[in-house]
Design a protein around this motif. Sequence first.
Motif, PDB file in Angstrom:
ATOM      1  N   ARG A  84       6.458  56.946  75.154  1.00 15.78           N
ATOM      2  CA  ARG A  84       5.811  57.692  76.240  1.00 15.78           C
ATOM      3  C   ARG A  84       6.405  59.092  76.370  1.00 15.78           C
ATOM      4  O   ARG A  84       5.668  60.075  76.531  1.00 15.78           O
ATOM      5  CB  ARG A  84       5.970  56.933  77.558  1.00 15.78           C
ATOM      6  N   GLU A  85       7.725  59.189  76.291  1.00 15.17           N
ATOM      7  CA  GLU A  85       8.378  60.489  76.440  1.00 15.17           C
ATOM      8  C   GLU A  85       8.071  61.410  75.263  1.00 15.17           C
ATOM      9  O   GLU A  85       7.923  62.622  75.425  1.00 15.17           O
ATOM     10  CB  GLU A  85       9.890  60.309  76.589  1.00 15.17           C
ATOM     11  N   LEU A  86       7.978  60.850  74.061  1.00 12.47           N
ATOM     12  CA  LEU A  86       7.667  61.670  72.891  1.00 12.47           C
ATOM     13  C   LEU A  86       6.252  62.222  72.965  1.00 12.47           C
ATOM     14  O   LEU A  86       6.006  63.395  72.661  1.00 12.47           O
ATOM     15  CB  LEU A  86       7.857  60.852  71.615  1.00 12.47           C
ATOM     16  N   VAL A  87       5.305  61.373  73.354  1.00 10.77           N
ATOM     17  CA  VAL A  87       3.916  61.820  73.490  1.00 10.77           C
ATOM     18  C   VAL A  87       3.820  62.906  74.566  1.00 10.77           C
ATOM     19  O   VAL A  87       3.128  63.921  74.401  1.00 10.77           O
ATOM     20  CB  VAL A  87       2.998  60.631  73.823  1.00 10.77           C
ATOM     21  N   LYS A  88       4.536  62.696  75.671  1.00 10.76           N
ATOM     22  CA  LYS A  88       4.524  63.681  76.758  1.00 10.76           C
ATOM     23  C   LYS A  88       5.136  65.001  76.309  1.00 10.76           C
ATOM     24  O   LYS A  88       4.617  66.079  76.602  1.00 10.76           O
ATOM     25  CB  LYS A  88       5.292  63.119  77.959  1.00 10.76           C
ATOM     26  N   ALA A  89       6.263  64.926  75.593  1.00 11.06           N
ATOM     27  CA  ALA A  89       6.923  66.155  75.124  1.00 11.06           C
ATOM     28  C   ALA A  89       6.031  66.931  74.166  1.00 11.06           C
ATOM     29  O   ALA A  89       5.972  68.169  74.216  1.00 11.06           O
ATOM     30  CB  ALA A  89       8.243  65.800  74.440  1.00 11.06           C
ATOM     31  N   ALA A 141       7.298  54.263  66.588  1.00  9.98           N
ATOM     32  CA  ALA A 141       6.517  55.102  65.677  1.00  9.98           C
ATOM     33  C   ALA A 141       5.035  54.759  65.748  1.00  9.98           C
ATOM     34  O   ALA A 141       4.175  55.646  65.817  1.00  9.98           O
ATOM     35  CB  ALA A 141       7.031  54.942  64.251  1.00  9.98           C
ATOM     36  N   ALA A 142       4.727  53.466  65.729  1.00 13.99           N
ATOM     37  CA  ALA A 142       3.327  53.049  65.758  1.00 13.99           C
ATOM     38  C   ALA A 142       2.672  53.400  67.084  1.00 13.99           C
ATOM     39  O   ALA A 142       1.503  53.812  67.122  1.00 13.99           O
ATOM     40  CB  ALA A 142       3.237  51.547  65.500  1.00 13.99           C
ATOM     41  N   THR A 143       3.408  53.250  68.173  1.00 14.50           N
ATOM     42  CA  THR A 143       2.850  53.574  69.482  1.00 14.50           C
ATOM     43  C   THR A 143       2.580  55.065  69.610  1.00 14.50           C
ATOM     44  O   THR A 143       1.549  55.483  70.143  1.00 14.50           O
ATOM     45  CB  THR A 143       3.800  53.107  70.603  1.00 14.50           C
ATOM     46  N   VAL A 144       3.498  55.888  69.111  1.00 16.44           N
ATOM     47  CA  VAL A 144       3.282  57.333  69.130  1.00 16.44           C
ATOM     48  C   VAL A 144       2.043  57.690  68.313  1.00 16.44           C
ATOM     49  O   VAL A 144       1.200  58.493  68.737  1.00 16.44           O
ATOM     50  CB  VAL A 144       4.521  58.082  68.604  1.00 16.44           C
ATOM     51  N   ALA A 145       1.910  57.095  67.127  1.00 14.29           N
ATOM     52  CA  ALA A 145       0.746  57.370  66.274  1.00 14.29           C
ATOM     53  C   ALA A 145      -0.550  56.979  66.972  1.00 14.29           C
ATOM     54  O   ALA A 145      -1.571  57.661  66.835  1.00 14.29           O
ATOM     55  CB  ALA A 145       0.887  56.623  64.956  1.00 14.29           C
TER      56      ALA A 145
END
Length: 261
Positions: A213-218, A246-250
């Motif tokens: 969640r934080e990576l997608v937001k950033a 990794a899969a969730t971010v993708a």
Amino acid sequence: MPQHYILSVDYSDGWSRMLEHLPAITALTGLTHLTLVHVVETFKRLHIEDTPQAAESHLKKLAAQLQQDQGIQVDYRVEQGFAASEIVDCAIRLDADGIIVLNRSHSAGREILRGNIAMNLVRMTRLPLLVVPMDGKVIEPDAVIMLATDGSPSARAAERRFGEFMQRGNHGLVVWVDDGEHIEDTTAQEALVTISGQFDNATAQRLKGEPARELVKAAAQENAALIIIGKRGTTPISDMLLGSTAATVARESHHPVLLVP
């Protein structure tokens, strides 16, 4: 930097959106050779437009158009079988440097429940996989390249790929997310300094929360051109339900994601 990519082509609603993203992707990655691959899934009932002959005719025209528009070498192939596995096998046979696929997992419909080609490739790929969101904005090739790292061995290949972008002059951001389960120590800060400190054009940021969640937001806040993240193995049990970071971010990102096994 990689030069030859496989591009997964299908005729589902929205795939033409990939053509809008392709010029920016070409500029960002520096690719010089593209192979279009369409897989006729023979276990499905085929319409006349789904036959290998129809697919080959379509790909031939598309390859000629892209070669003229993009100024790169464009080939094409028609395969038969299960789409994701055939694309992976074709990429390995052709000694390609990576695979590009359109992700439509944000869309409503049956594909969310039964999976789509992009998410199947996330599970199966043995090569770098560039996942382009169908509903994302076309990227600015000179925008920030974001590296997500956790300091683990599975992140090393992703870190090396990030370094290649930095050496080309892209601006970079290295991100580490503390998930709240780790005891505070110096590991994260040391890793951030080590990676970003190699390049004058890279900065570092440490976040806290649920990693994906934080990576997608950033990425959204930075309007990132690309998120680079390592992927453990090829078909680990933890990835079977797309549970890994990794899969969730993708799946969730509205910015392109480069998964590096």
